[in-house]
Each structure stands twice: as C-alpha cells, then as structure tokens.
Design an enzyme around this catalytic site. Structure first.
Site, PDB file in Angstrom:
ATOM      1  N   ARG A 176     -12.051 -65.820 -28.655  1.00  0.00           N
ATOM      2  CA  ARG A 176     -12.100 -64.381 -28.896  1.00  0.00           C
ATOM      3  C   ARG A 176     -13.430 -63.829 -28.377  1.00  0.00           C
ATOM      4  O   ARG A 176     -14.360 -63.575 -29.147  1.00  0.00           O
ATOM      5  CB  ARG A 176     -11.925 -64.094 -30.388  1.00  0.00           C
ATOM      6  CG  ARG A 176     -10.577 -64.549 -30.933  1.00  0.00           C
ATOM      7  CD  ARG A 176     -10.550 -64.489 -32.453  1.00  0.00           C
ATOM      8  NE  ARG A 176      -9.256 -64.923 -32.980  1.00  0.00           N
ATOM      9  CZ  ARG A 176      -9.003 -65.104 -34.266  1.00  0.00           C
ATOM     10  NH1 ARG A 176      -9.963 -64.910 -35.164  1.00  0.00           N
ATOM     11  NH2 ARG A 176      -7.812 -65.495 -34.665  1.00  0.00           N
ATOM     12  N   ASP A 236     -16.424 -61.530 -26.953  1.00  0.00           N
ATOM     13  CA  ASP A 236     -16.931 -60.240 -27.415  1.00  0.00           C
ATOM     14  C   ASP A 236     -16.801 -59.175 -26.331  1.00  0.00           C
ATOM     15  O   ASP A 236     -16.558 -59.471 -25.162  1.00  0.00           O
ATOM     16  CB  ASP A 236     -18.409 -60.367 -27.806  1.00  0.00           C
ATOM     17  CG  ASP A 236     -18.612 -61.201 -29.058  1.00  0.00           C
ATOM     18  OD1 ASP A 236     -17.668 -61.306 -29.860  1.00  0.00           O
ATOM     19  OD2 ASP A 236     -19.717 -61.755 -29.227  1.00  0.00           O
ATOM     20  N   ARG A 249     -25.214 -67.051 -26.458  1.00  0.00           N
ATOM     21  CA  ARG A 249     -26.139 -65.944 -26.219  1.00  0.00           C
ATOM     22  C   ARG A 249     -27.467 -66.151 -26.936  1.00  0.00           C
ATOM     23  O   ARG A 249     -28.530 -65.753 -26.437  1.00  0.00           O
ATOM     24  CB  ARG A 249     -25.486 -64.625 -26.628  1.00  0.00           C
ATOM     25  CG  ARG A 249     -24.325 -64.225 -25.711  1.00  0.00           C
ATOM     26  CD  ARG A 249     -23.445 -63.154 -26.313  1.00  0.00           C
ATOM     27  NE  ARG A 249     -24.203 -61.936 -26.584  1.00  0.00           N
ATOM     28  CZ  ARG A 249     -23.712 -60.915 -27.290  1.00  0.00           C
ATOM     29  NH1 ARG A 249     -22.484 -60.969 -27.804  1.00  0.00           N
ATOM     30  NH2 ARG A 249     -24.455 -59.841 -27.491  1.00  0.00           N
TER      31      ARG A 249
END
Length: 246
Positions: A50, A52, A197
């Site tokens: 999923r 972002d 990230r």
C-alpha cells in the site's frame, strides 16, 4: 471463478497512494473502476504493498477474483487500453485460488533516488529528492551495512499501534552513484511504515556529516524513532519489484 495476478507499474505523482480512500483518486480505485467496467462485474483488487501518496512503482502486485471468461493473460492488454497513461499493467496471469499477495513470503526491492547538485533539475523533480549539500557516499555505504541483517527497526518506522512485531530482515542495502544521481537500493523480506524513507533520511544525515556511520547500531538498539533521521519525501521512492520465492 479464477484468481488473476497483476504486476502494476505507476507514476504516483497524481494519486493519493494505493489504498482506496474517500477524499482522492488512488491506484486501487482506478484498477477497481476499470476492471469492473472491462469484465462487467464488481471487482476489488488486493494489493501487495500500500504505497503512500507520491510513491511510484515498477512492479507492485495485486490480485482479484473474476468469473469472466477472458483469459487471464489477455486482461493486461485490454485493461491497459482503459487505464490512465500513468498506470500500466506489466503482466497478468492466473494464480492459485489461495494466493494472497501480502500473506506470503516475499522479497521486496525499493529504490530511493537523490539528485545531489547545486541547483534542482526540473527533469528529475518528480522522481528524485533534490539535495544541495555535498554527500559523502562512502560514509553512507559504511552506515548502510550496519542495517543489513535481521533487526528490530522500531527506530526506523512511523509507529502504527496495530503493528507489534517490528523485526525485519534486510538482505542488501546499497548506495550507488551515477554522476549527480545517488540511488539507495534496499532489498528485504518486508518493510514497516515509512521504513525506507526513514533509512534514507538517516543516510542523508550520515552523508552530510551530522551522524557518524558507527552511530547506526546505537540508533537501532535505542528503539526510539527520534534517534533516526527525518522521513524523506515520498516522490524519490519507487517500489521496484516484489518476488515470491515459494
């Protein structure tokens, strides 16, 4: 009834991520809409990752069930004529009825790109993070090796109360440089929310001289999100591929 597996590539710039939500267009909602129109039945895909808002993919995976007679391998061709130009199916095939893209052992590969130069490059702005300060890629490589292996990555994820197991295995973490473009390529058995990230944000601190490479083990051991670097912006991140070893 058959189960069809899709390999999906997309430019995430104009989407509110993968998962269906009421306040914006998503990759999942576009797939559901156009598959339902194509196959003349209500379709709901199940995605492997999923991603972002703003994150891209070359090889995300999704499955759906259908009673349509169209051969599974032909669905990719037909669907691509309907989808927006920034979403394309790379392959479609029939899989076992119990195949679930999230609940199987996987090997996932992500890349994060950093454009390290004096001024921004408008041609790479949608797919890489612009970073002005000079980066020491050798120190970034040294720091990256401390993250390879099986660790509790609590310091490197955004907390989600429903996720209690934060142990993951990174098989490889490479820092590659081609001129002004630096690519952080990470391969592992799974990733926590914002994990790639945050790893990127931490390696940027190392490359900038704010953190020493040998401080990484202490950051891991602390299990404290505040000890690691910032969460790098989403547009530099691409899900390259998902492999199912079994």
């Amino acid at each position: 009834m058959k189960r069809v597996k899709l390999t999906v590539a997309y430019d995430g710039t104009n989407y509110c991520g993968w998962q269906v939500q009421p306040n914006g267009i998503t990759i999942e909602s576009e797939l559901n809409k156009h598959l339902s129109e194509l196959l003349k039945e209500e379709i709901h895909v199940i995605g492997a990752s999923r991603t972002d808002a703003g994150v891209h993919a070359k090889g995300n995976v999704a499955v759906f069930d259908t009673s349509a007679r169209m051969p599974a391998e032909k669905i990719s061709y037909a669907l691509n004529t309907r989808l927006p130009e920034d979403i394309r199916i790379q392959e479609s095939c029939e899989v076992a009825a119990d195949f679930h893209p999230r609940f199987r052992k996987t090997v996932k590969t992500y890349e994060y790109k950093i454009c390290n130069r004096r001024f921004p490059d408008p041609c790479t702005r949608l797919y890489s993070l612009f970073y002005y300060w000079d980066l020491d890629t050798e120190k970034m490589r040294q720091a990256a090796q401390y993250l390879v292996g099986t660790h509790d990555f609590t310091s490197f994820c955004t907390n989600k109360p429903e996720v209690t197991d934060r142990v993951r295995t990174i098989y490889s973490l490479d820092v590659l440089q081609d001129g002004e473009m630096i690519t952080i390529r990470v391969c592992g058995n799974g990733f926590l929310y914002n994990m790639v990230r945050i790893i990127t944000g931490t390696l940027l601190r190392v490359g900038s001289g704010m953190i020493k490479p040998e401080e990484i083990p202490a950051i891991l051991d602390a299990k404290d999100r505040s000890r690691a670097g910032e969460t790098a912006r989403p547009h530099g991140l691409t899900l390259v591929k998902i492999e199912y070893p079994e």
